[in-house]
Design an enzyme around this catalytic site. Structure first.
Site, PDB file in Angstrom:
ATOM      1  N   ALA A   1     -91.015 -38.038  64.873  1.00 29.84           N
ATOM      2  CA  ALA A   1     -91.112 -36.850  65.733  1.00 29.84           C
ATOM      3  C   ALA A   1     -92.124 -35.805  65.269  1.00 29.84           C
ATOM      4  O   ALA A   1     -92.276 -34.782  65.921  1.00 29.84           O
ATOM      5  CB  ALA A   1     -89.735 -36.190  65.849  1.00 29.84           C
TER       6      ALA A   1
ATOM      7  N   GLU B   1     -90.460 -28.125  61.699  1.00 22.31           N
ATOM      8  CA  GLU B   1     -89.993 -26.736  61.644  1.00 22.31           C
ATOM      9  C   GLU B   1     -90.883 -25.844  62.503  1.00 22.31           C
ATOM     10  O   GLU B   1     -90.389 -24.972  63.232  1.00 22.31           O
ATOM     11  CB  GLU B   1     -89.986 -26.242  60.200  1.00 22.31           C
ATOM     12  CG  GLU B   1     -88.781 -26.646  59.390  1.00 22.31           C
ATOM     13  CD  GLU B   1     -88.736 -25.966  58.054  1.00 22.31           C
ATOM     14  OE1 GLU B   1     -87.679 -25.409  57.687  1.00 22.31           O
ATOM     15  OE2 GLU B   1     -89.780 -25.967  57.353  1.00 22.31           O
TER      16      GLU B   1
ATOM     17  N   ASP C   1     -86.314 -40.401  56.298  1.00 21.76           N
ATOM     18  CA  ASP C   1     -87.114 -41.592  56.037  1.00 21.76           C
ATOM     19  C   ASP C   1     -86.364 -42.750  56.687  1.00 21.76           C
ATOM     20  O   ASP C   1     -85.295 -43.148  56.217  1.00 21.76           O
ATOM     21  CB  ASP C   1     -87.250 -41.810  54.528  1.00 21.76           C
ATOM     22  CG  ASP C   1     -88.064 -43.048  54.176  1.00 21.76           C
ATOM     23  OD1 ASP C   1     -88.318 -43.875  55.073  1.00 21.76           O
ATOM     24  OD2 ASP C   1     -88.438 -43.195  52.994  1.00 21.76           O
TER      25      ASP C   1
ATOM     26  N   TYR D   1     -98.011 -55.435  61.617  1.00 20.32           N
ATOM     27  CA  TYR D   1     -97.824 -54.517  62.740  1.00 20.32           C
ATOM     28  C   TYR D   1     -97.652 -55.290  64.052  1.00 20.32           C
ATOM     29  O   TYR D   1     -96.669 -55.091  64.787  1.00 20.32           O
ATOM     30  CB  TYR D   1     -99.000 -53.553  62.852  1.00 20.32           C
ATOM     31  CG  TYR D   1     -98.860 -52.564  63.989  1.00 20.32           C
ATOM     32  CD1 TYR D   1     -98.073 -51.423  63.836  1.00 20.32           C
ATOM     33  CD2 TYR D   1     -99.480 -52.780  65.221  1.00 20.32           C
ATOM     34  CE1 TYR D   1     -97.915 -50.517  64.875  1.00 20.32           C
ATOM     35  CE2 TYR D   1     -99.330 -51.877  66.262  1.00 20.32           C
ATOM     36  CZ  TYR D   1     -98.552 -50.750  66.084  1.00 20.32           C
ATOM     37  OH  TYR D   1     -98.397 -49.865  67.130  1.00 20.32           O
TER      38      TYR D   1
ATOM     39  N   LYS E   1     -94.216 -55.858  66.589  1.00 23.91           N
ATOM     40  CA  LYS E   1     -94.163 -55.416  67.975  1.00 23.91           C
ATOM     41  C   LYS E   1     -93.719 -56.559  68.895  1.00 23.91           C
ATOM     42  O   LYS E   1     -93.009 -56.339  69.880  1.00 23.91           O
ATOM     43  CB  LYS E   1     -95.520 -54.851  68.416  1.00 23.91           C
ATOM     44  CG  LYS E   1     -95.879 -53.534  67.735  1.00 23.91           C
ATOM     45  CD  LYS E   1     -94.809 -52.466  67.961  1.00 23.91           C
ATOM     46  CE  LYS E   1     -95.171 -51.140  67.343  1.00 23.91           C
ATOM     47  NZ  LYS E   1     -94.125 -50.108  67.554  1.00 23.91           N
TER      48      LYS E   1
ATOM     49  N   VAL F   1    -103.603 -45.475  71.845  1.00 25.07           N
ATOM     50  CA  VAL F   1    -103.230 -44.071  72.050  1.00 25.07           C
ATOM     51  C   VAL F   1    -103.868 -43.242  70.938  1.00 25.07           C
ATOM     52  O   VAL F   1    -103.852 -43.641  69.770  1.00 25.07           O
ATOM     53  CB  VAL F   1    -101.699 -43.889  72.012  1.00 25.07           C
ATOM     54  CG1 VAL F   1    -101.333 -42.427  72.289  1.00 25.07           C
ATOM     55  CG2 VAL F   1    -101.026 -44.805  73.021  1.00 25.07           C
TER      56      VAL F   1
END
Length: 254
Positions: A14, A44, A63, A159, A163, A194
């Site tokens: 996030a 924050e 984590d 990777y 996926k 992206v």
């Protein structure tokens, strides 16, 4: 999206990119959003920016390779009523090859891209089923989880395989949910390139955005909102979102 107002979403990864954009959008739609990431300082700052939003943002340092930290986040979620929406966004890309890469890298990529996703799916499903509620799980996959040849020759390590595995796991979970008659939708979002911080870890880094068309994080998040807004009778199981190849200049348009 009205039926999700006041509900709780959990977003992994996030602190930047698609995860950060998802948090902002969901909070602005009136949801309570728990954001998980290691870079707590960034979240924050985001929480301060969202103080006057329709919903509320709850940043948690986590984590996702550590199950105990994930479980702590879900325990906190119970104080908010339990998780209704899961955005499995956290992803790790280490730019080296399988044939000469260290095992530690294998473990890290598998831990973030697959194991953590499975733990979050399990905990979300248990939370929704316990409350006999409705839920929606969104897994951020990739077009690389459909076609290996797209990145032929690039140092993708595990990777791309993870996926592919995430898509397969989604099919298995969807079957499990159907058998148990859980009221939980599951969607795979598979974007093309992206513009995020992830490629910055590689030797080609930002140069890739100079030669290839790309999506912006909000383009993928717009798709999230679309699938979350579908009526109860509709389940979008797979959605592929690719940048338009017409003109690189379109990358700068909104």
């Amino acid at each position: 999206m009205e039926r999700w107002i006041g509900k709780t979403a959990l977003v992994t990864g996030a602190s930047s990119g698609m995860g950060e954009s998802a948090c902002i959008t969901l909070v602005n739609h009136g949801l309570k959003v728990i954001g998980l990431a290691r870079r707590f300082d960034r979240m924050e700052k985001l929480a301060i920016k969202l103080e006057r939003a329709k919903g509320r943002f709850y940043p948690m340092k986590c984590d996702v390779t550590k199950e105990s930290e994930i479980l702590e986040a879900f325990k906190f979620a119970e104080t908010l009523g339990g998780i209704d929406i899961l955005i499995n966004n956290a992803g790790l890309f280490i730019p080296n090859h399988i044939i000469d890469g260290p095992t530690a890298d294998f473990d890290q990529v598998l831990g973030v891209n697959l194991r953590a996703a499975a733990i979050c799916i399990r905990e979300t499903a248990q939370s929704v089923k316990k409350r006999k509620s409705q839920g929606h799980i969104i897994n951020i996959c990739s077009i690389l989880g459909h076609n290996v040849e797209i990145a032929k020759g690039a140092p993708m390590n595990l990777y791309t395989p993870t996926k592919f595995a995430l898509r397969a796991m989604s099919d298995v979970v969807r079957h499990e949910l159907s058998v148990t008659k859980a009221d939980i939708k599951l969607t795979n979002l598979s974007p093309g390139l992206v513009k995020t911080e992830m490629p910055g870890n590689s030797s080609y880094g930002e140069k890739i955005y100079e030669v290839m068309p790309y999506l912006l994080p909000k383009d993928v998040v717009d798709s999230m909102i679309f699938v979350l807004g579908t009526p109860p009778r509709v389940e979008i199981t797979e959605l592929t979102i690719q940048p338009f190849n017409g003109n690189l200049e379109s990358n700068n348009s909104s």
